[in-house]
Design an enzyme around this catalytic site. Structure first.
Site, PDB file in Angstrom:
ATOM      1  CG  ASN A  42      -1.868  -1.060   1.331  1.00 27.89           C
ATOM      2  OD1 ASN A  42      -2.143  -1.885   0.033  1.00 27.89           O
ATOM      3  ND2 ASN A  42      -2.406  -1.393   2.373  1.00 27.89           N
ATOM      4  CB  VAL A  43       1.171   3.963  -2.157  1.00 27.30           C
ATOM      5  CG1 VAL A  43       1.773   3.083  -3.116  1.00 27.30           C
ATOM      6  CG2 VAL A  43      -0.111   4.422  -2.706  1.00 27.30           C
ATOM      7  CG  ASP A  44      -2.559   3.130   3.162  1.00 23.91           C
ATOM      8  OD1 ASP A  44      -2.160   3.155   3.971  1.00 23.91           O
ATOM      9  OD2 ASP A  44      -3.384   2.517   2.503  1.00 23.91           O
ATOM     10  CG  HIS A 100       3.671  -1.853  -4.451  1.00 20.71           C
ATOM     11  ND1 HIS A 100       2.585  -2.542  -4.725  1.00 20.71           N
ATOM     12  CD2 HIS A 100       4.916  -2.627  -5.092  1.00 20.71           C
ATOM     13  CE1 HIS A 100       3.100  -3.732  -5.267  1.00 20.71           C
ATOM     14  NE2 HIS A 100       4.320  -3.807  -5.503  1.00 20.71           N
ATOM     15  CG  ASN A 143      -7.961 -11.568   0.969  1.00 18.53           C
ATOM     16  OD1 ASN A 143      -7.664 -10.260   1.354  1.00 18.53           O
ATOM     17  ND2 ASN A 143      -7.831 -11.734  -0.035  1.00 18.53           N
ATOM     18  CG  LEU A 144     -13.919  -9.489   2.017  1.00 14.22           C
ATOM     19  CD1 LEU A 144     -14.643  -9.575   3.418  1.00 14.22           C
ATOM     20  CD2 LEU A 144     -14.401  -8.138   0.956  1.00 14.22           C
ATOM     21  CB  ALA A 146      -8.712  -6.614   7.353  1.00 13.38           C
TER      22      ALA A 146
END
Ligand code: OAD
Length: 234
Positions: free
Chosen positions: A91-93, A108, A202-203, A220
């Protein structure tokens, strides 16, 4: 069990309940945008204005997002655990950091950072970026880009990641569809070269779900705190 080295791989699913969209689910980013247009060096070269608008919108979404119970549980684990806990995120957040996690690798890249193509300086930047924005370091205009890894580019800090995968005795994958390499190959690497317990949270079952020794499916925000509680009580 006293795991000395825990590696946790996270993907967009862990931030879904914080209001940040995933990529491949219904209404995901890649159902609304062509990834070649906004997530490749060629797309940026073709239409930098469009690419900057895309990342400006994602930075704005991130400004409104807060960590959820899953990010918070992982931060709690890192604080309480006697061994190493490393989060490798696609994630980039920065919701892991906002929740209090410190040992995080953004393979990433990061939405809150930009990079200058002239002087290579990476700096924090949480607001809009434009094609004619000037680099605060070298003063050149028109050379800044998001510090995110695009398709066709090398993910970051891979040596450190593979060293950690080789050492780990617990590998947990959370909220990722398992479709993008090299992250999608981590579980196979751990199984081939290591001895770790492997768990998917995971979902829905990911592409590589059958490679995990254990799988649990659900949101999650429920699965991760329950899993962390189990680890801390064991
Ligand atoms: P995807 O969008 O491919 O997959 C998200 C996964 O999260 C899916 O398997 C969903 O089932 C799951 N999910 C959705 N909501 C969830 C919830 N509330 N709780 C738990 N799981 C949930 O996202 P990633 O696997 O992260 O790369 O995508 C990998 C990479 O592809 C991204 O880092 C990005 C993208 O293109 C780059 O941009 C380089």
């Amino acid at each position: 069990m006293g795991y000395g080295h825990i590696v946790i791989l996270t993907g967009a699913g862990i931030s879904a309940e914080s209001g940040l969209g995933t990529f491949r689910d219904k209404d995901g980013l890649w159902t609304r945008y062509n990834l070649e247009d906004v997530a490749t060096p060629e797309g940026f070269a073709r239409n930098p204005v469009f690419v900057h608008e895309f990342y400006n919108a994602r930075r704005a979404n991130l400004r409104d997002a807060r960590p959820n119970a899953a990010h918070e549980a992982l931060a709690r684990l890192e604080t309480a655990w006697p061994g190493d806990v490393l989060i490798v995120t696609q994630n980039v957040d920065d919701l892991h950091e906002q929740a209090g996690s410190r040992n995080v690798i953004h393979m990433h890249g990061e939405l809150s950072r930009i990079r200058c193509g002239a002087c290579e300086t990476v700096s924090e930047h949480r607001h809009d970026l434009f094609v004619d924005s000037e680099c605060a370091d070298c003063g050149v205009a028109g050379t800044l880009r998001p510090h995110v890894v695009w398709f066709g580019e090398m993910p970051l800090r891979m040596e450190e990641i593979f060293t950690a995968l080789d050492e780990c005795d617990l590998f947990v994958s959370i909220g990722t569809s398992g479709t993008v390499y090299p992250a999608a190959g981590f579980v196979a690497h751990v199984r081939r070269f290591g001895h770790a317990r492997t768990v998917e949270l995971n979902l829905d079952p990911s592409e590589g779900h059958s490679l995990f020794a254990e799988t649990r499916y659900g949101p999650a925000s429920e699965l991760v705190p329950a899993f962390v509680d189990e680890l801390l009580k064991a």
